[in-house]
Design an enzyme around this catalytic site. Structure first.
Site, PDB file in Angstrom:
ATOM      1  N   LYS A 190     -94.639  18.088 -44.204  1.00 18.78           N
ATOM      2  CA  LYS A 190     -95.416  18.098 -45.395  1.00 18.78           C
ATOM      3  C   LYS A 190     -95.279  16.908 -46.283  1.00 18.78           C
ATOM      4  CE  LYS A 190     -96.055  22.721 -47.435  1.00 18.78           C
ATOM      5  NZ  LYS A 190     -96.025  23.608 -48.352  1.00 18.78           N
ATOM      6  N   LYS A 225    -103.602  27.061 -45.634  1.00 19.81           N
ATOM      7  CA  LYS A 225    -104.580  27.309 -46.869  1.00 19.81           C
ATOM      8  C   LYS A 225    -104.491  25.952 -47.753  1.00 19.81           C
ATOM      9  CE  LYS A 225    -101.194  30.161 -49.128  1.00 19.81           C
ATOM     10  NZ  LYS A 225    -100.078  29.565 -49.775  1.00 19.81           N
ATOM     11  N   LYS A 268    -101.945  24.420 -37.283  1.00 20.99           N
ATOM     12  CA  LYS A 268    -101.721  25.870 -38.040  1.00 20.99           C
ATOM     13  C   LYS A 268    -102.808  26.040 -38.922  1.00 20.99           C
ATOM     14  CE  LYS A 268     -99.285  26.815 -41.869  1.00 20.99           C
ATOM     15  NZ  LYS A 268     -98.246  27.801 -42.788  1.00 20.99           N
TER      16      LYS A 268
HETATM   17  P1  AMP Z   1     -98.355  29.789 -46.715  1.00 18.48           P
HETATM   18  O1  AMP Z   1     -99.801  29.799 -46.715  1.00 18.48           O
HETATM   19  O2  AMP Z   1     -97.609  28.788 -45.890  1.00 18.48           O
HETATM   20  O3  AMP Z   1     -98.054  29.968 -48.398  1.00 18.48           O
HETATM   21  O4  AMP Z   1     -97.703  31.118 -46.132  1.00 18.48           O
HETATM   22  C1  AMP Z   1     -97.608  32.528 -46.383  1.00 18.48           C
HETATM   23  C2  AMP Z   1     -97.328  33.511 -45.371  1.00 18.48           C
HETATM   24  O5  AMP Z   1     -98.318  33.324 -44.697  1.00 18.48           O
HETATM   25  C3  AMP Z   1     -96.088  32.846 -44.591  1.00 18.48           C
HETATM   26  O6  AMP Z   1     -95.467  34.206 -44.398  1.00 18.48           O
HETATM   27  C4  AMP Z   1     -96.764  32.393 -43.709  1.00 18.48           C
HETATM   28  O7  AMP Z   1     -95.907  32.221 -42.486  1.00 18.48           O
HETATM   29  C5  AMP Z   1     -97.989  33.179 -43.286  1.00 18.48           C
HETATM   30  N1  AMP Z   1     -99.042  32.141 -42.639  1.00 18.48           N
HETATM   31  C6  AMP Z   1     -99.346  31.033 -42.990  1.00 18.48           C
HETATM   32  N2  AMP Z   1    -100.267  30.553 -42.277  1.00 18.48           N
HETATM   33  C7  AMP Z   1    -100.209  31.172 -41.238  1.00 18.48           C
HETATM   34  C8  AMP Z   1    -100.992  31.312 -40.039  1.00 18.48           C
HETATM   35  N3  AMP Z   1    -101.893  30.162 -39.648  1.00 18.48           N
HETATM   36  N4  AMP Z   1    -100.663  32.150 -39.208  1.00 18.48           N
HETATM   37  C9  AMP Z   1     -99.907  33.137 -39.347  1.00 18.48           C
HETATM   38  N5  AMP Z   1     -99.055  33.313 -40.488  1.00 18.48           N
HETATM   39  C10 AMP Z   1     -99.376  32.174 -41.395  1.00 18.48           C
END
Ligand code: AMP
Ligand code: TRP
Length: 337
Positions: A123, A208, A205
């Site tokens: 990051k 968001k 990946k």
């Molecule tokens: P974040 O968006 O990083 O806050 O992630 C929130 C949850 O969603 C966490 O458990 C991440 O591991 C999961 N997550 C985020 N992006 C992905 C993705 N592209 N594929 C699968 N899981 C995801």
């Protein structure tokens, strides 16, 4: 997945997980995390948090943050998290989280641990010196979220596994010094869909916080916009619809999305599309995504803000009740009470 029927034991195992109210939640969050939570409610006592104090480790606009806290709660509910069964709460409303994080900063966490965290390195890139101390310390707050509730299992996407490993190390160190205060949790990552990739670059990946929203399908995207994004998604050379992560990473990602949202196994999809090309496949995938979003958003739109506030308040009380007891035990162990 570790299964345990509630009826088979007097005390069900405890699940804790959370998502930050930052950015637009996308189908990666749904497939990798939330859909797994929904299934787990049957077998576990679950606690799901909207981790707003994690979100402020990078700058947030206060108005937007306030809106997103409600939005993420609605997303949990629309996905099928049942507030009668599971605790849904906003992290900042239970102050035990930040207090325990401070204690764990002092007892249990080494600077060398945090220096290993790949998410922080990714990051911040070349801008480590100007990153907030909060962003660096973020995994300790996450450890505190998990350890306060006697959590057994933490369902997350692939990228969070390292943070759960660190939580285990912190718990063991603390227990080694003060006695068995914390249960040592385990991360559970789904076999398929733990890492949904970007639509335009299958080496990245789906995130968001991506600046280019064409990489992601947000859970609140208009279905027609989502259709366009699928049709524009990159594919690989060749034309056969086969699952081959090495040689066809973009197609493998699209097959995973299809399988998860369309509830059809990947090998079944390979058979169904034998002899057809990428064009037909993408058109059908777009239909699957559109149908999923229409259904999801109908549920989302039926939930009022007032309902959300009530659910969060009741969740706060239930969470606070558990967390404050564990925190008091820890305060005593370290000698401040
Ligand atoms: P974040 O968006 O990083 O806050 O992630 C929130 C949850 O969603 C966490 O458990 C991440 O591991 C999961 N997550 C985020 N992006 C992905 C993705 N592209 N594929 C699968 N899981 C995801
Ligand atoms: N760090 C997690 C993420 O970005 C969110 C999170 C915070 C979390 N606390 C948690 C996940 C506790 C599981 C358990 O996705």
């Amino acid at each position: 997945m570790i299964k345990q029927k509630k009826s088979e034991s007097s005390i069900a195992k405890i699940i804790f997980s959370g998502i930050q109210p930052s950015g637009n939640l996308n189908i990666g969050n749904y497939i990798g995390a939330i859909s797994q939570w929904v299934e787990m409610q049957k077998d576990y006592d679950c606690i799901f948090s909207i981790v707003d104090y994690h979100a402020i480790t990078v700058k947030q606009n206060p108005e937007i943050l306030r809106k997103r806290i409600i939005e993420v709660t609605k997303i949990y509910l629309a996905a099928g998290i049942d507030p009668q069964k599971s605790i849904i709460f906003q992290q900042s409303t239970v102050p035990a989280h930040t207090e325990l994080a401070w204690i764990l900063n002092c007892y249990g966490t080494h600077i060398a641990d945090l220096n290993k965290m790949t998410q922080f390195k990714d990051k911040t890139g070349d801008n480590k010196e100007s990153a907030s101390v909060g962003l660096y310390d973020y995994p300790v707050l996450m450890a505190s979220d998990i350890l306060l509730y006697g959590t057994d299992v933490v369902p997350v996407g692939e990228d969070q596994k390292q943070h759960v490993e660190l939580t285990r190390d912190i718990a063991r160190r603390f227990n080694g010094e003060f006695g068995p205060a914390f249960k040592v949790p385990t991360a559970v990552v789904r076999k398929e869909g733990a890492r949904i990739m970007s639509l335009l670059d299958p080496t990245k990946k789906m995130s968001k916080s991506d600046d280019n929203q064409n990489n992601c399908i947000s859970l609140l995207d208009s279905p027609e916009n989502a259709r366009k994004k699928i049709m524009r998604a990159v594919t690989d050379s060749g034309s056969d619809v086969v699952y081959d992560v090495e040689n066809k990473p973009a197609l493998a990602n699209l097959l995973t999305i299809y399988a998860q949202l369309g509830i059809r196994q990947v090998n079944r999809l390979e058979r169904d599309y034998a002899g057809k090309g990428y064009g037909d496949f993408k058109k059908d995938l777009a239909d699957v995504v559109v149908k999923f979003l229409e259904n999801f958003q109908a549920k989302y739109n039926a939930i009022s803000d007032d309902e959300v506030l009530e659910i969060l308040e009741s969740g706060r009380q239930r969470a606070e009740n558990i967390a404050s007891k564990k925190l008091e035990e820890v305060r005593k162990l370290i000698g401040v009470r």
